[in-house]
Design an enzyme around this catalytic site. Structure first.
Site, mmCIF file in Angstrom:
data_model
loop_
_atom_site.group_PDB
_atom_site.id
_atom_site.type_symbol
_atom_site.label_atom_id
_atom_site.label_comp_id
_atom_site.label_asym_id
_atom_site.label_seq_id
_atom_site.Cartn_x
_atom_site.Cartn_y
_atom_site.Cartn_z
ATOM 1 N N ASP A 64 46.336 69.538 61.647
ATOM 2 C CA ASP A 64 45.745 68.524 62.514
ATOM 3 C C ASP A 64 44.221 68.490 62.441
ATOM 4 O O ASP A 64 43.564 67.965 63.336
ATOM 5 C CB ASP A 64 46.215 68.724 63.957
ATOM 6 C CG ASP A 64 45.798 70.070 64.509
ATOM 7 O OD1 ASP A 64 45.375 70.926 63.703
ATOM 8 O OD2 ASP A 64 45.891 70.265 65.732
ATOM 9 N N HIS A 105 32.851 69.296 34.990
ATOM 10 C CA HIS A 105 33.057 69.142 36.432
ATOM 11 C C HIS A 105 33.390 70.493 37.092
ATOM 12 O O HIS A 105 34.260 70.586 37.956
ATOM 13 C CB HIS A 105 34.139 68.099 36.715
ATOM 14 C CG HIS A 105 33.686 66.714 36.357
ATOM 15 N ND1 HIS A 105 34.539 65.686 36.095
ATOM 16 C CD2 HIS A 105 32.439 66.200 36.206
ATOM 17 C CE1 HIS A 105 33.847 64.595 35.796
ATOM 18 N NE2 HIS A 105 32.575 64.883 35.856
ATOM 19 N N ASP A 159 24.151 70.473 38.948
ATOM 20 C CA ASP A 159 24.289 69.019 39.080
ATOM 21 C C ASP A 159 24.649 68.773 40.533
ATOM 22 O O ASP A 159 25.777 69.034 40.956
ATOM 23 C CB ASP A 159 25.380 68.519 38.130
ATOM 24 C CG ASP A 159 25.554 66.991 38.159
ATOM 25 O OD1 ASP A 159 25.065 66.348 39.109
ATOM 26 O OD2 ASP A 159 26.190 66.465 37.227
ATOM 27 N N ASP A 192 21.396 62.125 42.564
ATOM 28 C CA ASP A 192 22.240 62.729 41.517
ATOM 29 C C ASP A 192 21.316 63.336 40.470
ATOM 30 O O ASP A 192 20.814 62.628 39.606
ATOM 31 C CB ASP A 192 23.143 61.646 40.912
ATOM 32 C CG ASP A 192 24.117 62.203 39.887
ATOM 33 O OD1 ASP A 192 24.158 63.441 39.699
ATOM 34 O OD2 ASP A 192 24.844 61.401 39.267
ATOM 35 N N HIS A 220 29.927 62.909 26.766
ATOM 36 C CA HIS A 220 29.936 61.967 27.899
ATOM 37 C C HIS A 220 28.879 60.894 27.709
ATOM 38 O O HIS A 220 28.075 60.942 26.782
ATOM 39 C CB HIS A 220 29.777 62.701 29.233
ATOM 40 C CG HIS A 220 28.513 63.494 29.371
ATOM 41 N ND1 HIS A 220 27.275 62.914 29.547
ATOM 42 C CD2 HIS A 220 28.285 64.836 29.381
ATOM 43 C CE1 HIS A 220 26.357 63.854 29.660
ATOM 44 N NE2 HIS A 220 26.938 65.042 29.551
ATOM 45 N N HIS A 230 25.143 56.122 34.475
ATOM 46 C CA HIS A 230 26.038 55.359 35.348
ATOM 47 C C HIS A 230 25.189 54.737 36.436
ATOM 48 O O HIS A 230 24.064 55.174 36.685
ATOM 49 C CB HIS A 230 27.158 56.245 35.926
ATOM 50 C CG HIS A 230 26.688 57.464 36.666
ATOM 51 N ND1 HIS A 230 26.186 57.419 37.944
ATOM 52 C CD2 HIS A 230 26.630 58.768 36.294
ATOM 53 C CE1 HIS A 230 25.860 58.646 38.327
ATOM 54 N NE2 HIS A 230 26.099 59.487 37.343
ATOM 55 N N HIS A 249 28.927 57.297 41.517
ATOM 56 C CA HIS A 249 29.229 56.440 40.368
ATOM 57 C C HIS A 249 29.389 55.051 40.965
ATOM 58 O O HIS A 249 30.473 54.656 41.366
ATOM 59 C CB HIS A 249 30.496 56.905 39.642
ATOM 60 C CG HIS A 249 30.339 58.267 39.011
ATOM 61 N ND1 HIS A 249 31.382 59.015 38.552
ATOM 62 C CD2 HIS A 249 29.229 59.012 38.779
ATOM 63 C CE1 HIS A 249 30.930 60.164 38.065
ATOM 64 N NE2 HIS A 249 29.625 60.181 38.199
ATOM 65 N N GLU A 257 21.214 60.953 31.808
ATOM 66 C CA GLU A 257 21.695 62.330 31.841
ATOM 67 C C GLU A 257 22.270 62.821 30.516
ATOM 68 O O GLU A 257 23.456 63.143 30.425
ATOM 69 C CB GLU A 257 22.717 62.514 32.968
ATOM 70 C CG GLU A 257 23.845 61.488 33.021
ATOM 71 C CD GLU A 257 24.800 61.774 34.174
ATOM 72 O OE1 GLU A 257 25.265 62.916 34.283
ATOM 73 O OE2 GLU A 257 25.078 60.857 34.961
ATOM 74 N N TYR A 261 26.537 70.723 24.993
ATOM 75 C CA TYR A 261 27.447 71.767 25.474
ATOM 76 C C TYR A 261 28.075 72.433 24.255
ATOM 77 O O TYR A 261 28.863 71.809 23.536
ATOM 78 C CB TYR A 261 28.528 71.156 26.382
ATOM 79 C CG TYR A 261 27.935 70.192 27.375
ATOM 80 C CD1 TYR A 261 27.415 70.637 28.601
ATOM 81 C CD2 TYR A 261 27.810 68.835 27.063
ATOM 82 C CE1 TYR A 261 26.823 69.752 29.484
ATOM 83 C CE2 TYR A 261 27.216 67.942 27.946
ATOM 84 C CZ TYR A 261 26.725 68.406 29.153
ATOM 85 O OH TYR A 261 26.126 67.525 30.017
ATOM 86 N N ARG A 284 22.167 70.075 30.656
ATOM 87 C CA ARG A 284 22.091 68.646 30.999
ATOM 88 C C ARG A 284 20.824 68.454 31.823
ATOM 89 O O ARG A 284 20.472 69.328 32.624
ATOM 90 C CB ARG A 284 23.327 68.203 31.787
ATOM 91 C CG ARG A 284 23.317 66.718 32.166
ATOM 92 C CD ARG A 284 24.695 66.172 32.595
ATOM 93 N NE ARG A 284 25.255 66.791 33.780
ATOM 94 C CZ ARG A 284 26.251 67.673 33.780
ATOM 95 N NH1 ARG A 284 26.800 68.062 32.640
ATOM 96 N NH2 ARG A 284 26.708 68.178 34.913
ATOM 97 N N GLU A 320 19.237 65.442 34.148
ATOM 98 C CA GLU A 320 19.603 64.146 34.725
ATOM 99 C C GLU A 320 18.583 63.694 35.750
ATOM 100 O O GLU A 320 18.247 64.436 36.678
ATOM 101 C CB GLU A 320 20.976 64.258 35.412
ATOM 102 C CG GLU A 320 21.391 62.988 36.144
ATOM 103 C CD GLU A 320 22.771 63.092 36.768
ATOM 104 O OE1 GLU A 320 23.165 64.213 37.173
ATOM 105 O OE2 GLU A 320 23.453 62.065 36.850
HETATM 106 MN MN LIG Z 1 25.406 61.693 37.272
#
Ligand SMILES: [Mn+2]
Length: 450
Positions: A39, A243, A260, A271, A350, A354, A361, A384, A388, A406, A408
């Site tokens: 709950d 991710h 990130d 971001d 990637h 975006h 996104h 970004e 890798y 990365r 970004e």
């Molecule tokens: Mn991003």
């Protein structure tokens, strides 16, 4: 509550209605509470479309806009009625009585009156705009339509047709107003401060989750709702998992850590990704790859201006990274063949950008009529690039394995070029090392004192 005046939301509703045909109705529900455990629920986060059009933060509400054949557009809000006994448990409700003045809608009514109202309206308008991807909502509408038919008010040919609201609303949300830009600058600034805090707290012996805690503490302390998405703190080879949100590993000297993360402020997302050495100094192979990613990041940002497009920018990034990977001996040449055969995808899999806004996104088309959408002032996007090198990448020399990088930034398209909203957090390797030099001493001092 919203920081913007109600006139802003009235203007957005008017702008949406202006795009739609007359004899149409728009239906936009609030988000629903999501159960976390028995709950107890997850913290409520308003639906971005509903928030964009109302600035109203409660669940269990529906906005209806009606554009008649003649006369002005009318806005109707359905929301939970006041109920002091219930509000003691679940929190303050605005209630329909106060919604007209607080939200600037034309009319407000209790939510339980929605069904009857919709049955009436469905026999008066020709077209209903809603998010067709929302299957529950679409089913509900079809059921209302069926009921309206059975009442025999109209025959089957003229009952309202369903149309997708998303392209119309996305086109509006994609171009940020001056006041939205102010909020996005703030979201980016809060995010940047969080990254600085994490960089300064980083030291071997700590854990990824502790950097996450530094970030999210900083976001909250600055008035953000919290992170705009699950913060990614990946050290060592964890940085190669795009991710990665476990954030559970110890921070080891000699590794890089990729963060990130971004704050959500007034619904708008920051971001940012930065990658830096746990111990404060890049190794030679780390630095070589880092400089390559930074070069791609800076190249891409230099290309952002009205009329440019994200596909062309992505191609330039691929060219830059692939060329660098060949020079470093990670990829075989020649360049044209590596690009043609997409061998770079082993290390850069990637996209470069975006849209960014109320959703991290964000909505907005990437292509229209078979062509990439040209950038326009007021659009906000990420840049970004990354590289890798998987820990088990047998085809590369061992020194490169397990490095993930990365970088970004959040970028606003302006009339003459662009504005980088996330400049406050360093990305130049010398600046990062200098910042971390000051940190190491402070951290050691703290450890001794503790
Ligand atoms: Mn991003």
């Amino acid at each position: 509550m919203t920081a913007l005046p109600i006139a802003s939301f009235q203007a957005r509703r008017a702008a949406l209605a202006a795009r739609l045909p007359s004899s149409s109705l728009v239906l936009v529900p609030a988000a629903e509470l999501a159960v976390r455990s028995r709950d107890t629920e997850y913290p409520f986060r308003q639906d971005s479309d509903f928030w964009y059009l109302t600035g109203f933060a409660e669940p269990e509400a529906v906005l209806v806009l009606i554009k008649p054949v003649q006369g002005p557009v009318k806005s109707h809000l359905f929301c939970l009625p006041r109920d002091p006994a219930q509000e003691i448990w679940t929190g303050y409700r605005l209630g329909p009585e106060r919604a007209v003045a607080s939200l600037g809608v034309d009319q407000a009514a209790p939510l339980h009156e929605l069904d009857a109202a919709m049955l009436g309206w469905l026999s008066q308008v020709e077209q209903v705009f809603l998010t067709l991807n929302d299957t529950a909502l679409t089913q509900r509408l079809l059921a209302w339509r069926q009921q309206a038919l059975q009442r025999g008010r109209r025959n089957a040919q003229v009952v309202a047709q369903l149309s997708d609201l998303q392209p119309e609303l996305a086109a509006l949300r994609q171009i940020k107003s001056e006041e939205e830009i102010q909020l996005m600058r703030r979201a980016a600034a809060i995010s940047a401060t969080g990254h600085l805090a994490a960089m300064q707290a980083c030291a071997p012996g700590g854990y990824e989750y502790q950097l996450q805690a530094e970030l999210e503490y900083s976001f909250k302390m600055q008035g953000a709702a919290g992170p705009a998405y699950g913060s990614i703190v990946g050290s060592g080879a964890n940085a190669c998992i795009l991710h990665y949100v476990e954030n559970s590993a110890p921070l080891q000297a000699g590794d890089l850590v990729l963060i990130d993360a971004g704050a959500e402020y007034q619904g708008y997302a920051g971001d940012i990704t930065r990658t830096f050495p746990v111990s404060g100094q890049f190794s030679a192979p780390q630095l070589a790859l880092y400089r390559l990613v930074l070069k791609a990041n800076e190249l891409a940002i230099s290309l952002v201006r009205p009329g440019a497009d994200l596909e062309a920018i992505h191609q330039r990034v691929i060219h830059c990274l692939t060329e660098g990977l060949i020079e470093l001996g990670l990829l075989a040449g020649p360049l044209a063949q590596a690009i043609e055969q997409e061998t770079y995808k082993a290390f850069y899999m990637h996209g470069t950008s975006h849209w960014l806004g109320l959703d991290v996104h964000d909505v907005g088309a990437y292509r229209q009529q078979g062509q990439p959408v040209p950038l326009q002032p007021g659009m906000v996007l990420t840049i970004e690039p990354g590289l890798y090198i998987a820990p088990d990448a047998a085809e590369v020399e061992p020194q490169w394995r397990g490095i993930g990088i990365r970088i970004e930034d959040d970028v606003l398209v302006t009339a003459t070029g662009c504005e980088v909203l996330t400049e406050a957090v360093p990305k130049d390797p010398e600046a990062i090392e200098a910042l971390m030099m000051t940190r190491s001493k402070a951290k050691e001092g703290c450890h001794q004192a503790c």
